[in-house]
Scaffold this active site. Structure first.
Site, PDB file in Angstrom:
ATOM      1  CG  ASN A   8      32.140  -5.638   4.613  1.00  0.00           C
ATOM      2  OD1 ASN A   8      32.842  -5.335   3.639  1.00  0.00           O
ATOM      3  ND2 ASN A   8      30.891  -5.214   4.753  1.00  0.00           N
ATOM      4  CE  LYS A  10      31.206  -2.090   6.528  1.00  0.00           C
ATOM      5  NZ  LYS A  10      30.269  -1.370   7.362  1.00  0.00           N
ATOM      6  CG  HIS A  95      26.659  -4.526   3.730  1.00  0.00           C
ATOM      7  ND1 HIS A  95      26.460  -3.208   4.068  1.00  0.00           N
ATOM      8  CD2 HIS A  95      27.368  -5.081   4.749  1.00  0.00           C
ATOM      9  CE1 HIS A  95      27.033  -2.981   5.252  1.00  0.00           C
ATOM     10  NE2 HIS A  95      27.592  -4.104   5.676  1.00  0.00           N
ATOM     11  CD  GLU A  97      28.207   0.086   4.821  1.00  0.00           C
ATOM     12  OE1 GLU A  97      29.112  -0.393   4.109  1.00  0.00           O
ATOM     13  OE2 GLU A  97      28.317   0.245   6.055  1.00  0.00           O
ATOM     14  CD  GLU A 148      26.086  -6.871   8.628  1.00  0.00           C
ATOM     15  OE1 GLU A 148      27.115  -7.099   9.243  1.00  0.00           O
ATOM     16  OE2 GLU A 148      26.020  -6.075   7.671  1.00  0.00           O
ATOM     17  N   GLY A 154      28.509   0.286  12.209  1.00  0.00           N
ATOM     18  CA  GLY A 154      29.444   1.409  12.239  1.00  0.00           C
ATOM     19  C   GLY A 154      29.095   2.487  13.252  1.00  0.00           C
ATOM     20  CB  SER A 182      28.881  -1.906  16.748  1.00  0.00           C
ATOM     21  OG  SER A 182      28.579  -0.744  16.001  1.00  0.00           O
TER      22      SER A 182
HETATM   23  P1  PGA Z   1      30.735  -2.592  11.626  1.00  0.00           P
HETATM   24  O1  PGA Z   1      30.189  -3.060  10.193  1.00  0.00           O
HETATM   25  O2  PGA Z   1      31.364  -3.797  12.275  1.00  0.00           O
HETATM   26  O3  PGA Z   1      31.710  -1.502  11.329  1.00  0.00           O
HETATM   27  O4  PGA Z   1      29.540  -2.116  12.403  1.00  0.00           O
HETATM   28  C1  PGA Z   1      29.584  -4.296  10.021  1.00  0.00           C
HETATM   29  C2  PGA Z   1      29.148  -4.461   8.587  1.00  0.00           C
HETATM   30  O5  PGA Z   1      28.765  -3.472   7.957  1.00  0.00           O
HETATM   31  O6  PGA Z   1      29.202  -5.565   8.033  1.00  0.00           O
END
Ligand code: PGA
Length: 222
Positions: A8, A10, A95, A97, A148, A154, A182
């Protein structure tokens, strides 16, 4: 069974040139990888160019979101049919976010239905079982889930595999559940081997091609 490793990206990278470079590095690195399906979900605007770079279809393309209508007066939105036309196979839905920007379970449910009716494969992100239940209301078709936990996304604080394993166990009826939050080349294997997930959703580490390829290779060796 093929494992699934999903990148992803983003809202990265900031230029098409950067996106092509990143894509090419991953493509080279996964040349001989067979037991893992590698999916890259770039920003919408890069999909077309990346599809052209991906003639052999070694890597599958995914989108990070979509709208639930097929077409019409919906300024700024992208429909599953448009994605399909660009060669997209997977669509991430719900997601955290996006949920943080106001996306509700009801909207997510409509998006899932619309992605399925376009014959694309949705990946439903969740952090609790209520979100799974609400998101899948009235849906009986095959959906991939991605666990998640928000606090792991993140932050560099991945969910302990033993804890993630408990969640995986409660979802026995789902054949494919990914872990995301992460993920890096050090912890990737634990989610497959110890916690019993069928793949990974990788954010930050997917922007570093060497690290992302290492993650894929540890999954291959699992
Ligand atoms: P990350 O993000 O690996 O940077 O923690 C995962 C995600 O948001 O899908």
């Amino acid at each position: 069974m093929k494992y699934l490793v999903v990148a992803n990206w983003k809202m990265n990278p900031p230029t098409l040139k950067g996106a092509k470079l990143l894509f090419d590095s991953v493509k080279k690195g996964v040349k001989n990888v067979k037991s893992v399906e590698v999916v890259i979900c770039p920003p919408f605007v890069y999909l077309k160019e990346l599809r052209i770079k991906n003639k052999e279809l070694r890597i599958k393309l995914g989108a990070q979101d979509c709208f639930w209508q097929e077409k019409g007066p919906f300024t700024g939105e992208i429909s599953p049919l448009m994605l399909k036309d660009l060669g997209v196979k997977y669509v991430i839905i719900g997601h955290s976010e996006r949920r943080a920007l106001g996306e509700t379970d009801e909207m997510i449910n409509k998006k899932l239905k619309s992605v399925l009716s376009a014959k694309l494969t949705p990946i439903l992100c969740f952090e609790n079982l209520t979100q799974v239940r609400n998101g899948l209301k009235g849906i009986s078709k095959k959906v991939i889930l991605a666990y998640e936990p928000i606090w792991a996304i993140g932050t560099g604080k991945p969910c302990p595999p033993e804890k993630a394993k408990k969640i995986r166990k409660t979802l026995k009826e789902f054949k494919m559940v990914l872990y995301g939050g992460s993920v890096n080349s050090q912890n990737a294997k634990d989610y497959i081997k110890k916690a019993g997930f069928q793949g990974l959703l990788v954010g930050g580490a997917s922007l570093n091609p060497k690290e992302f390829i290492k993650i894929i290779k540890t999954v291959v060796g699992s």
